[in-house]
Design a protein around this motif. Structure first.
Motif, PDB file in Angstrom:
ATOM      1  N   PHE A  87       0.833  -1.208   0.000  1.00  0.00           N
ATOM      2  CA  PHE A  87       0.000   0.000   0.000  1.00  0.00           C
ATOM      3  C   PHE A  87       0.861   1.250   0.000  1.00  0.00           C
ATOM      4  O   PHE A  87       0.608   2.189  -0.774  1.00  0.00           O
ATOM      5  N   ALA A  88       1.888   1.286   0.862  1.00  0.00           N
ATOM      6  CA  ALA A  88       2.748   2.465   0.954  1.00  0.00           C
ATOM      7  C   ALA A  88       3.458   2.730  -0.361  1.00  0.00           C
ATOM      8  O   ALA A  88       3.561   3.887  -0.812  1.00  0.00           O
ATOM      9  N   ALA A  89       3.948   1.675  -1.008  1.00  0.00           N
ATOM     10  CA  ALA A  89       4.650   1.848  -2.280  1.00  0.00           C
ATOM     11  C   ALA A  89       3.712   2.399  -3.349  1.00  0.00           C
ATOM     12  O   ALA A  89       4.074   3.308  -4.109  1.00  0.00           O
ATOM     13  N   ALA A  90       2.497   1.868  -3.411  1.00  0.00           N
ATOM     14  CA  ALA A  90       1.544   2.327  -4.422  1.00  0.00           C
ATOM     15  C   ALA A  90       1.070   3.745  -4.130  1.00  0.00           C
ATOM     16  O   ALA A  90       1.030   4.598  -5.024  1.00  0.00           O
ATOM     17  N   TYR A  91       0.706   4.012  -2.872  1.00  0.00           N
ATOM     18  CA  TYR A  91       0.137   5.316  -2.529  1.00  0.00           C
ATOM     19  C   TYR A  91       1.159   6.432  -2.687  1.00  0.00           C
ATOM     20  O   TYR A  91       0.831   7.515  -3.185  1.00  0.00           O
ATOM     21  N   TYR A  92       2.405   6.173  -2.262  1.00  0.00           N
ATOM     22  CA  TYR A  92       3.424   7.227  -2.310  1.00  0.00           C
ATOM     23  C   TYR A  92       4.299   7.156  -3.559  1.00  0.00           C
ATOM     24  O   TYR A  92       5.330   7.815  -3.631  1.00  0.00           O
ATOM     25  N   GLN A  93       3.870   6.351  -4.537  1.00  0.00           N
ATOM     26  CA  GLN A  93       4.491   6.327  -5.859  1.00  0.00           C
ATOM     27  C   GLN A  93       5.971   5.977  -5.817  1.00  0.00           C
ATOM     28  O   GLN A  93       6.815   6.658  -6.407  1.00  0.00           O
ATOM     29  N   ARG A  94       6.290   4.897  -5.098  1.00  0.00           N
ATOM     30  CA  ARG A  94       7.669   4.413  -5.031  1.00  0.00           C
ATOM     31  C   ARG A  94       7.710   2.935  -5.410  1.00  0.00           C
ATOM     32  O   ARG A  94       6.695   2.247  -5.367  1.00  0.00           O
ATOM     33  N   ALA A  95       8.914   2.459  -5.726  1.00  0.00           N
ATOM     34  CA  ALA A  95       9.076   1.054  -6.078  1.00  0.00           C
ATOM     35  C   ALA A  95       8.836   0.184  -4.853  1.00  0.00           C
ATOM     36  O   ALA A  95       9.217   0.538  -3.736  1.00  0.00           O
ATOM     37  N   LEU A  96       8.223  -0.981  -5.070  1.00  0.00           N
ATOM     38  CA  LEU A  96       7.905  -1.888  -3.975  1.00  0.00           C
ATOM     39  C   LEU A  96       9.166  -2.301  -3.219  1.00  0.00           C
ATOM     40  O   LEU A  96       9.207  -2.285  -1.985  1.00  0.00           O
ATOM     41  N   GLY A  97      10.212  -2.682  -3.945  1.00  0.00           N
ATOM     42  CA  GLY A  97      11.447  -3.121  -3.304  1.00  0.00           C
ATOM     43  C   GLY A  97      12.111  -2.028  -2.496  1.00  0.00           C
ATOM     44  O   GLY A  97      12.696  -2.295  -1.438  1.00  0.00           O
ATOM     45  N   GLU A  98      12.003  -0.779  -2.968  1.00  0.00           N
ATOM     46  CA  GLU A  98      12.602   0.338  -2.230  1.00  0.00           C
ATOM     47  C   GLU A  98      11.967   0.471  -0.850  1.00  0.00           C
ATOM     48  O   GLU A  98      12.667   0.599   0.165  1.00  0.00           O
ATOM     49  N   VAL A  99      10.645   0.418  -0.782  1.00  0.00           N
ATOM     50  CA  VAL A  99       9.954   0.566   0.497  1.00  0.00           C
ATOM     51  C   VAL A  99      10.199  -0.658   1.375  1.00  0.00           C
ATOM     52  O   VAL A  99      10.492  -0.539   2.572  1.00  0.00           O
ATOM     53  N   ALA A 100      10.106  -1.850   0.786  1.00  0.00           N
ATOM     54  CA  ALA A 100      10.256  -3.079   1.570  1.00  0.00           C
ATOM     55  C   ALA A 100      11.640  -3.180   2.190  1.00  0.00           C
ATOM     56  O   ALA A 100      11.788  -3.502   3.374  1.00  0.00           O
ATOM     57  N   LEU A 101      12.686  -2.887   1.410  1.00  0.00           N
ATOM     58  CA  LEU A 101      14.052  -3.043   1.920  1.00  0.00           C
ATOM     59  C   LEU A 101      14.440  -1.906   2.848  1.00  0.00           C
ATOM     60  O   LEU A 101      15.202  -2.105   3.798  1.00  0.00           O
TER      61      LEU A 101
END
Length: 694
Positions: A87-101
């Motif tokens: 959700f955070a990656a999609a809502y804040y327009q960032r790559a999934l891996g960037e937020v997860a890592l």
């Protein structure tokens, strides 16, 4: 046999690879498992996102690379944790891996499978901790008891609107205590906006629940400390996690309560990388985990205040439940606010005579005073009266600040530092002088004005300054705060670092020296931030009712302003946050600004301002057909307030919509366009959803 896996890894910025990558494994792996995988020439940490039936069509004919190793001994990250990151990656327009890592501790990202195995063996045996049975040593007043009862019996999210000194922290402690009594395996997350507020809150929780049950998570910790805390939370050994905004991503499999203290604070909004709001993600995570969420503040954000509005007539109420504690513990009174009209003072007056006299009287009675100015350094600029030279930074569109203590000119944006020149670099005039005041100069001037003042024991007064310059060394802030609490400091001078969250028991006078700058700012949020900061600063005075009664003196807040008739100061004088909020929300509603609309900023950086604005203009023109029927407004690109930092030009463009869903649909469709329109002249660009500073 091969098993195909979708794995989130941190890809290079602006690589246009937003989702997880496909790898193969010789054995099945549970989603949420941590693995080492090859990426280019490196081996990196990844999170197994999901199992696949086979490689997708885009991988047809390619050699799918294998997983290099599994970090065994760690339980997989939960499905709820993965959902929040998605959700955070999609809502804040960032790559999934960037937020997860980024949500994982740095040392975990660097450890090999063998190194982690050794670490886990060393920490083996640290199972869930049973906190000691907390004793209710502090009696709740009627307001606190009523608030706690409502919180326990109803569903949230909750906004606790409590005056400074009303006992909000005790409510947090009791809420955690009740949770752990009900659910022995449960976990609680308590967030504070800044690192310097963590130690005193940590001390309160350790005193109540024991050190083994409480861990901290913030960027001021060393990498091994952060890993240790993260592992304790992930394994369930830590029952209570205290942290700053990064803690909202902590892996806590039994999370049942989230507390966000000082929820209004802008520090909860990340300003680099994924620009997420930890407060908003806390609300989302609470709904996801089935955990109660309690937001607390004496000056709530206008968004939270609006979301907690009660129903009125045909108008429905907000999504939050508002709890109110208007009184101070022990019957203490909020400080009396005194406005000093600086138009009536002699020219160039810094401290009015009445304020100096009031501070002198407080010191003579053995009390403490606090002087607040949100500008560090000695002076914001050096200048030459002959030719007009000013200490501009050669790399930024800003001035270098004069720091007298080490005789330097220092840019607070890029860090460029030089020794103070002996003479004007342009005309050779020896008489170059400071212009304006920072906390360093304020401290010096105050020492001159109070030179003859004595403490009750006949000793000369002691002035201390707390700001980013005096607290650079590890442990410096804790040491200085301890001196204030011990009564070794008579006058405390500082920036917003001292204005919020601290429980100073002997301070009875607070003075705000120059708060007018935000009254007429182009940023529509500036009045909200100023009112909050002044209310929080004033709240440091008179917190100990018994101490005030013993000395027979009421606490005061002095505000020196050239605009004493401004409505903001009228609300401040009455400690009337609801009136201030109503006036601000009415203005925002008429102008169609948040929380009645939703915004995103696209920021671009380039070697020239033309290139930065050109990229944004091309992206705006290319977006013309994307919005469809959605109500989207794209404003023209403009330079940022400080348009050049470290020789990089910066521009921004505002996107606005009355619908959050419409804005999200547009941004998702626009993202590929931004990637396509970027050229080599643009060094970096970023989307900031729900920006706090424009």
């Amino acid at each position: 046999m091969s098993f195909w896996l979708s794995i989130a890894v941190q890809t290079p910025a602006h690589s246009a690879i937003a989702g997880p990558l496909t790898y193969r494994s010789e054995f099945p792996l549970t989603p949420g498992s941590l693995v080492r995988v090859p990426l280019g020439q490196r081996e990196v940490l990844g999170v197994v996102w999901q199992a696949l039936d086979g490689p997708g069509p885009e991988q047809a004919g390619r050699d799918i690379r294998p997983v290099a190793g599994v970090l065994e001994g760690l339980a997989p990250l939960s499905a709820n944790w993965k959902q929040m990151v998605s959700f955070a990656a999609a809502y804040y327009q960032r790559a999934l891996g960037e937020v997860a890592l980024a949500a994982l501790p740095p040392q975990l990202r660097d450890l090999s499978t063998a190194q982690l195995a050794r670490r886990l063996r060393r920490d083996a045996g640290a199972g869930p901790v049973e906190p000691p049975v907390a004793t209710d040593s502090i009696a709740l007043n009627d307001e606190q008891a009523r608030t706690l009862a409502t919180f326990e019996s109803e569903n949230g999210p909750f906004l606790l609107f409590g005056a400074t000194g009303s006992g909000k922290t005790e409510i947090y402690l009791r809420a955690v205590q009740a949770l752990l009594a009900r659910e022995p395996e449960a976990q609680a997350l308590v967030m504070v906006p800044e690192i310097n507020l963590t130690p005193q809150l940590e001390a309160r929780f350790i005193e109540r629940f024991g050190s083994a049950a409480v861990v901290s998570l913030h960027s001021g910790m060393t990498n091994p400390q952060r890993l240790r805390s993260w592992l304790a939370a992930h394994g369930g050994a830590a029952r209570i996690v205290l942290g700053t905004r990064m803690a909202v991503f902590a892996s806590m499999p039994a999370l049942r309560l989230i507390v966000v203290d000082e929820e209004h604070d802008p520090s909860y909004k990340q300003q680099e990388g994924a620009r997420y709001s930890a407060r908003d993600l806390a609300i989302y995570r609470g709904r996801l985990e089935g955990a109660k969420v309690l937001l607390g503040s004496a000056t709530p954000s206008l968004e939270s205040w609006h979301h907690s509005r009660p129903a009125a007539g045909d108008e429905p109420g907000g999504r939050y439940r508002r709890l109110t504690m208007a009184g101070r513990i022990g019957g203490g009174a909020l400080p009396r606010v005194r406005l000093v009209d600086m138009n009536l003072q002699p020219r160039k007056t810094v401290f009015s005579a009445a304020l100096v006299e009031a501070i002198t009287q407080r010191i003579a009675r053995g009390e403490q005073a606090m002087v607040f100015l949100n500008r560090r350094g000695y002076a914001p600029v050096l200048h030459c009266a002959d030719c007009g030279w000013k200490s501009e930074c050669p790399h930024c569109s800003a001035y270098r600040v004069f720091h007298k203590i080490d005789r330097t000119l220092r840019c607070h944006h890029c860090g460029f530092t030089q020794r103070v020149p002996r003479a004007c670099p342009d005309c050779g005039n020896l008489d170059i002088a400071p212009l304006g005041r920072g906390t360093e100069r304020l401290e010096e001037h105050l020492a001159e004005l109070l030179a003859g003042t004595r403490r009750p024991d006949g000793q000369p007064l002691r002035i201390a300054r707390i700001d980013a310059d005096t607290t650079r060394l590890k442990g410096a802030l804790e040491s200085q705060l301890a001196q204030v609490h011990a009564g070794e400091v008579d006058v405390l001078v500082g920036t917003q670092m001292i204005a919020k969250g601290h429980d100073f028991r002997r301070i009875t006078l607070v003075a705000a020296v120059n708060p007018d700058g935000a009254l007429f700012s182009s940023d529509f949020r500036a009045p909200e931030r100023l009112f909050s900061l002044l209310m929080q600063a004033g709240g440091r005075a008179g917190r100990d009712a018994d101490y005030a009664r013993l000395n027979g003196s009421a606490s005061e807040m002095w505000v020196q302003t050239f605009h004493p008739q401004h409505p903001l100061f009228d609300a401040l004088r009455r400690h009337d946050y609801p009136a201030f909020a109503a006036q601000q929300l009415q203005e925002r509603g008429q102008a169609g600004m948040p929380p009645f609309s939703f915004q995103a900023l696209v920021r671009a950086e380039a070697r020239t301002q033309e290139a930065a604005q050109g990229f944004l203009q091309r992206a705006s023109e290319a977006a013309a057909g994307l919005a469809g029927a959605d109500p989207i407004t794209l404003y023209p690109p403009v330079p940022m307030t400080i348009q050049r930092v470290a020789n990089i030009e910066r521009a921004q463009m505002l996107v606005e919509s009355p619908s959050r869903a419409a804005l999200q649909r547009f941004l998702a469709a626009w993202h590929p366009v931004l990637h396509a329109e970027r050229d080599r002249a643009v060094t970096r660009w970023a989307v900031d959803v729900d920006p706090l500073a424009i």
